[in-house]
Scaffold this active site. Structure first.
Site, mmCIF file in Angstrom:
data_model
loop_
_atom_site.group_PDB
_atom_site.id
_atom_site.type_symbol
_atom_site.label_atom_id
_atom_site.label_comp_id
_atom_site.label_asym_id
_atom_site.label_seq_id
_atom_site.Cartn_x
_atom_site.Cartn_y
_atom_site.Cartn_z
ATOM 1 C CD GLN A 264 -10.564 0.006 -4.570
ATOM 2 O OE1 GLN A 264 -10.690 -0.408 -3.430
ATOM 3 N NE2 GLN A 264 -10.325 1.274 -4.832
ATOM 4 C CB THR B 275 -14.165 -12.088 -6.966
ATOM 5 O OG1 THR B 275 -15.504 -12.178 -6.443
ATOM 6 C CG2 THR B 275 -14.004 -13.121 -8.073
ATOM 7 C CE LYS C 241 -18.263 -8.891 -6.192
ATOM 8 N NZ LYS C 241 -19.500 -9.484 -5.603
ATOM 9 N N GLY C 242 -13.818 -3.888 -4.074
ATOM 10 C CA GLY C 242 -13.561 -2.709 -3.258
ATOM 11 C C GLY C 242 -14.075 -2.900 -1.852
ATOM 12 C CB ALA C 243 -12.677 -3.638 1.091
ATOM 13 N NE ARG D 236 -4.462 -8.037 -6.001
ATOM 14 C CZ ARG D 236 -3.618 -7.565 -5.076
ATOM 15 N NH1 ARG D 236 -3.948 -6.493 -4.369
ATOM 16 N NH2 ARG D 236 -2.447 -8.141 -4.887
ATOM 17 C CG ASP E 164 -2.565 -3.876 -1.896
ATOM 18 O OD1 ASP E 164 -2.881 -4.667 -2.788
ATOM 19 O OD2 ASP E 164 -2.123 -4.237 -0.790
ATOM 20 C CG MET E 165 -7.225 1.567 -5.594
ATOM 21 S SD MET E 165 -6.122 2.882 -6.179
ATOM 22 C CE MET E 165 -5.739 2.293 -7.841
ATOM 23 C CE LYS F 117 -4.177 -1.728 2.212
ATOM 24 N NZ LYS F 117 -3.831 -3.159 2.068
#
Length: 308
Positions: free
Chosen positions: A163, A226, A187-189, A184, A134-135, A100
């Site tokens: 995402q 996923t 969905k997003g968190a 990658r 990472d996003m 990150k």
């Protein structure tokens, strides 16, 4: 489930709840399900165990939003030590690292982020493996993609993350979808405002498949992150329809989530990579995992109150 998800994400930012969770009797048991441990040796043990099941790994040293330059430098050095250890044990064919940006910079200083990500990428390149950046939440998307673009000038195998819940993602996918580009798709968190992200799960799923098609059609190396039992067969069908053979894309799942499905896909010839977090800063990570799948919350609450 959406109100519960919002509550869980709010809890991720609460110091009082963090202290209560950290001292609850059953916390360690549930943390051990989703986090490999706190040290580099713990991470290596997880990689070896996954490799025995035909699974690959991407290793994430937990921590983000760093405000102390010394902590940032410590994080970079852990990644360098981890990469050296992977090479020494002959595990670089089975593992890469995920980083990150907010863990390796201070105040989103992009030049510092670029230098530190560059150091990690250089070490990964020497060791024969790769890095994925990472996003984080939507306010950092532009900065993250700028840094990834600049790092790719020297290390083109550096992975990007997109995402599907963000409204902007189809455009970002188109920009990143070219042969050899490692992307990658998840969905997003993070808790995001409606103007930035789709609030409806069906829209998020439709966006996921739309972006998957773009990656497959344009020749990118797609990394489908996923656990959704409805999406995985759809993605496998889309990959076949674009003529993708196993090895031309991969599936990614989280450590401790649907392990039987991970092994099943690998046994059927798919490349499966497990996202393996390790380190002391597990609380925020755990809360986001619960928010992604609120059904896990019952399991978590039972573990917290259990003294067995």
């Amino acid at each position: 489930m959406e109100p519960l998800r919002s509550l869980i994400l709010a809890a991720a930012d609460s110091e009082a709840i963090r202290r209560a969770v950290a001292t609850a009797p059953g916390t360690r048991r549930i943390v051990n399900r989703f986090v490999a441990g706190e040290s580099v040796p713990d991470a290596l043990r997880a990689v070896r165990a996954l490799a025995r099941d035909g699974l690959r790994a991407t290793l994430d040293h937990l921590g983000e939003n760093t405000s102390d330059p010394e902590v940032t430098e410590h994080t970079v050095r852990i990644y360098l030590r981890l990469l050296d250890a992977l090479r020494a044990e002959g595990l670089t064919a089975d593992a890469e690292v995920s980083v990150k940006l907010s863990a390796v910079t201070v105040g989103w200083d992009e030049e510092l982020a670029l230098r530190n990500i560059g150091r990690i990428c250089a070490a990964a390149d020497r060791c024969g493996t790769t890095v994925t950046v990472d996003m984080e939440d939507h306010t950092t998307t532009d900065a993250t993609l700028r840094v990834v673009g600049r790092v790719r000038e020297q290390y083109p195998s550096t992975g990007a993350v997109l995402q599907s819940y963000l409204r902007r993602t189809p455009d970002d996918t188109t920009a990143l979808a070219y042969p050899g580009s490692r992307v990658r798709l998840c969905k997003g968190a993070y808790a995001e405002p409606a103007e930035a992200a789709f609030p409806d799960a069906h829209e998020i799923d439709l966006g996921y498949v739309r972006c998957a098609n773009i990656l497959l059609e344009r020749g990118a190396y797609a990394m489908f992150a996923t656990h959704d039992p409805r999406l995985v067969p759809v993605l496998r069908e889309r990959a076949r329809s674009y003529g993708r053979e196993p090895g031309g894309h991969e599936y990614q799942m989280l450590y401790g989530v649907r392990p039987d499905e991970q092994r099943r896909l690998a046994a059927e010839g798919e490349t499966v990579r497990v996202y393996v977090p390790f380190g002391e800063q597990w609380y925020g990570y755990l809360m986001r995992r619960l928010a992604e799948r609120p059904a896990n919350t019952a399991l978590f609450l039972r573990a917290l109150v259990s003294r067995s």
